[in-house]
Design a protein around this motif. Structure first.
Motif, PDB file in Angstrom:
ATOM      1  N   UNK A 123       0.828  -1.207   0.000  1.00 48.56           N
ATOM      2  CA  UNK A 123       0.000   0.000   0.000  1.00 48.56           C
ATOM      3  C   UNK A 123       0.865   1.260   0.000  1.00 48.56           C
ATOM      4  N   UNK A 124       1.953   1.245   0.771  1.00 48.14           N
ATOM      5  CA  UNK A 124       2.837   2.408   0.828  1.00 48.14           C
ATOM      6  C   UNK A 124       3.529   2.635  -0.513  1.00 48.14           C
ATOM      7  N   UNK A 125       3.927   1.561  -1.172  1.00 47.19           N
ATOM      8  CA  UNK A 125       4.548   1.702  -2.491  1.00 47.19           C
ATOM      9  C   UNK A 125       3.540   2.188  -3.527  1.00 47.19           C
ATOM     10  N   UNK A 126       2.295   1.773  -3.387  1.00 45.09           N
ATOM     11  CA  UNK A 126       1.255   2.283  -4.283  1.00 45.09           C
ATOM     12  C   UNK A 126       1.069   3.782  -4.079  1.00 45.09           C
ATOM     13  N   UNK A 127       1.175   4.240  -2.832  1.00 43.59           N
ATOM     14  CA  UNK A 127       0.989   5.657  -2.528  1.00 43.59           C
ATOM     15  C   UNK A 127       2.061   6.527  -3.175  1.00 43.59           C
ATOM     16  N   UNK A 128       3.259   5.950  -3.424  1.00 44.14           N
ATOM     17  CA  UNK A 128       4.329   6.706  -4.090  1.00 44.14           C
ATOM     18  C   UNK A 128       4.468   6.292  -5.556  1.00 44.14           C
ATOM     19  N   UNK A 129       3.426   5.638  -6.051  1.00 45.50           N
ATOM     20  CA  UNK A 129       3.306   5.269  -7.478  1.00 45.50           C
ATOM     21  C   UNK A 129       4.400   4.294  -7.931  1.00 45.50           C
ATOM     22  N   UNK A 130       4.686   3.315  -7.078  1.00 40.98           N
ATOM     23  CA  UNK A 130       5.638   2.269  -7.447  1.00 40.98           C
ATOM     24  C   UNK A 130       5.036   0.871  -7.271  1.00 40.98           C
ATOM     25  N   UNK A 131       3.713   0.791  -7.277  1.00 41.90           N
ATOM     26  CA  UNK A 131       3.067  -0.510  -7.090  1.00 41.90           C
ATOM     27  C   UNK A 131       3.327  -1.462  -8.251  1.00 41.90           C
ATOM     28  N   UNK A 132       3.797  -0.932  -9.388  1.00 41.41           N
ATOM     29  CA  UNK A 132       4.124  -1.791 -10.533  1.00 41.41           C
ATOM     30  C   UNK A 132       5.561  -2.316 -10.465  1.00 41.41           C
ATOM     31  N   UNK A 133       6.310  -1.943  -9.411  1.00 44.37           N
ATOM     32  CA  UNK A 133       7.717  -2.357  -9.300  1.00 44.37           C
ATOM     33  C   UNK A 133       7.994  -3.058  -7.977  1.00 44.37           C
ATOM     34  N   UNK A 134       7.001  -3.702  -7.400  1.00 48.67           N
ATOM     35  CA  UNK A 134       7.146  -4.281  -6.060  1.00 48.67           C
ATOM     36  C   UNK A 134       8.338  -5.216  -5.941  1.00 48.67           C
ATOM     37  N   UNK A 135       8.635  -5.966  -6.988  1.00 47.75           N
ATOM     38  CA  UNK A 135       9.677  -6.985  -6.901  1.00 47.75           C
ATOM     39  C   UNK A 135      10.969  -6.568  -7.599  1.00 47.75           C
ATOM     40  N   UNK A 136      11.033  -5.298  -7.982  1.00 50.08           N
ATOM     41  CA  UNK A 136      12.295  -4.761  -8.503  1.00 50.08           C
ATOM     42  C   UNK A 136      13.260  -4.551  -7.342  1.00 50.08           C
ATOM     43  N   UNK A 137      14.522  -4.318  -7.692  1.00 48.36           N
ATOM     44  CA  UNK A 137      15.541  -4.034  -6.687  1.00 48.36           C
ATOM     45  C   UNK A 137      16.053  -2.609  -6.868  1.00 48.36           C
ATOM     46  N   UNK A 138      16.544  -1.991  -5.802  1.00 48.51           N
ATOM     47  CA  UNK A 138      17.000  -0.600  -5.912  1.00 48.51           C
ATOM     48  C   UNK A 138      18.010  -0.366  -7.020  1.00 48.51           C
ATOM     49  N   UNK A 139      18.844  -1.361  -7.325  1.00 46.30           N
ATOM     50  CA  UNK A 139      19.838  -1.194  -8.390  1.00 46.30           C
ATOM     51  C   UNK A 139      19.183  -1.004  -9.755  1.00 46.30           C
ATOM     52  N   UNK A 140      17.904  -1.315  -9.876  1.00 44.45           N
ATOM     53  CA  UNK A 140      17.183  -1.173 -11.139  1.00 44.45           C
ATOM     54  C   UNK A 140      16.421   0.144 -11.232  1.00 44.45           C
ATOM     55  N   UNK A 141      16.578   1.001 -10.244  1.00 44.52           N
ATOM     56  CA  UNK A 141      15.784   2.223 -10.167  1.00 44.52           C
ATOM     57  C   UNK A 141      16.632   3.473 -10.377  1.00 44.52           C
ATOM     58  N   UNK A 142      15.946   4.550 -10.771  1.00 50.39           N
ATOM     59  CA  UNK A 142      16.586   5.865 -10.817  1.00 50.39           C
ATOM     60  C   UNK A 142      16.691   6.427  -9.407  1.00 50.39           C
ATOM     61  N   UNK A 143      17.440   7.531  -9.265  1.00 49.76           N
ATOM     62  CA  UNK A 143      17.573   8.160  -7.960  1.00 49.76           C
ATOM     63  C   UNK A 143      16.233   8.626  -7.406  1.00 49.76           C
ATOM     64  N   UNK A 144      15.399   9.198  -8.268  1.00 47.11           N
ATOM     65  CA  UNK A 144      14.091   9.649  -7.810  1.00 47.11           C
ATOM     66  C   UNK A 144      13.209   8.505  -7.346  1.00 47.11           C
ATOM     67  N   UNK A 145      13.272   7.388  -8.055  1.00 41.71           N
ATOM     68  CA  UNK A 145      12.494   6.219  -7.645  1.00 41.71           C
ATOM     69  C   UNK A 145      13.012   5.661  -6.318  1.00 41.71           C
ATOM     70  N   UNK A 146      14.316   5.666  -6.134  1.00 41.18           N
ATOM     71  CA  UNK A 146      14.872   5.197  -4.854  1.00 41.18           C
ATOM     72  C   UNK A 146      14.388   6.076  -3.699  1.00 41.18           C
ATOM     73  N   UNK A 147      14.341   7.381  -3.935  1.00 42.24           N
ATOM     74  CA  UNK A 147      13.878   8.253  -2.867  1.00 42.24           C
ATOM     75  C   UNK A 147      12.399   8.016  -2.577  1.00 42.24           C
ATOM     76  N   UNK A 148      11.616   7.675  -3.592  1.00 40.36           N
ATOM     77  CA  UNK A 148      10.206   7.344  -3.360  1.00 40.36           C
ATOM     78  C   UNK A 148      10.077   6.080  -2.511  1.00 40.36           C
TER      79      UNK A 148
END
Length: 226
Positions: A123-148
């Motif tokens: 639910x918290x990840x959905x609130x920051x609009x990352x519910x489509x990346x639940x099983x991704x890892x931080x190494x696969x994300x941009x800096x802004x996504x990591x901060x989210x």
């Protein structure tokens, strides 16, 4: 929500280094506040006092009615885990864990059952609009996504207050603005948020600005309120 009264912090050295000099500050429930000042002004020390990460040399810190100086370390750690969400400039994510695991770990010390921890994390990840990346890892994300993700971890336990230390400091301007838009949305939803920043443009977006210099509050846009 949070109250500091005549807080001093001096670090032992030769000579001793005074980092805070008689700071008094009250944060009300639902506020969005910027603590702003140049490097070396005492902002980080003030964050440590507000977040109960360190104890003052003198003065009092009250968090949601608890006088923190009267609590033993174990009870203080429990209060911090349940009442405060932290967001840091460096993200501090476990690089090889999924986003879901990273956010659910924010509830490890709350006694919440495993299944509910992961439901809340989703639910918290959905609130920051990352519910489509639940099983991704931080190494696969941009800096802004990591901060989210870091923000989701901070709010997953519905803390009384969120303390954010330079949350846009490692981000480009456009990404930083997107993070601040997310902060605005969390504030509108009722979250109490304090942002530590040296960036006056970031501070100018906040309804209340507290300026710190040489370990003292030199101005507060809420001064004189009832």
């Amino acid at each position: 929500m949070l109250e500091l009264r005549d807080v001093h912090k001096t670090y032992p050295s030769t000579p001793p280094v005074p980092a805070l000099r008689g700071v008094s500050l009250t944060i009300l429930e639902g506020e969005l506040v910027a603590i702003v000042g140049p490097s070396g002004s005492g902002k980080t020390t003030l964050l440590h006092m507000m977040g109960t990460l360190d104890r003052p040399s003198s003065g009092t810190v009250r968090l949601t009615g608890f006088e923190t100086s009267e609590l033993p370390d174990r009870e203080l750690a429990g209060l911090r885990a349940q009442r405060i969400g932290f967001v840091f400039q460096q993200f501090f994510l476990a690089e090889h864990a999924t986003l879901l695991d990273n956010v659910a770990d924010g509830l490890l010390y709350t006694g919440i059952p495993h299944r509910e921890r992961y439901e809340r994390a989703a639910e918290a990840l959905a609130a920051v609009r990352l519910d489509h990346r639940l099983h991704a890892r931080p190494t696969q994300l941009s800096g802004g996504q990591r901060q989210r993700v870091a923000i989701a971890r901070a709010v997953v336990g519905s803390p009384a207050i969120v303390l954010a230390d330079e949350p846009t400091g490692n981000l480009d301007h456009a990404t930083g603005q997107a993070i601040l838009t997310l902060v605005d949305a969390l504030h509108r939803a009722g979250t109490t948020i304090v942002i530590i920043t040296h960036d006056r443009d970031v501070a100018a977006r906040m309804p209340r600005q507290v300026h710190v210099r040489d370990g003292q509050i030199v101005s507060d846009t809420a001064a004189g309120r009832p």
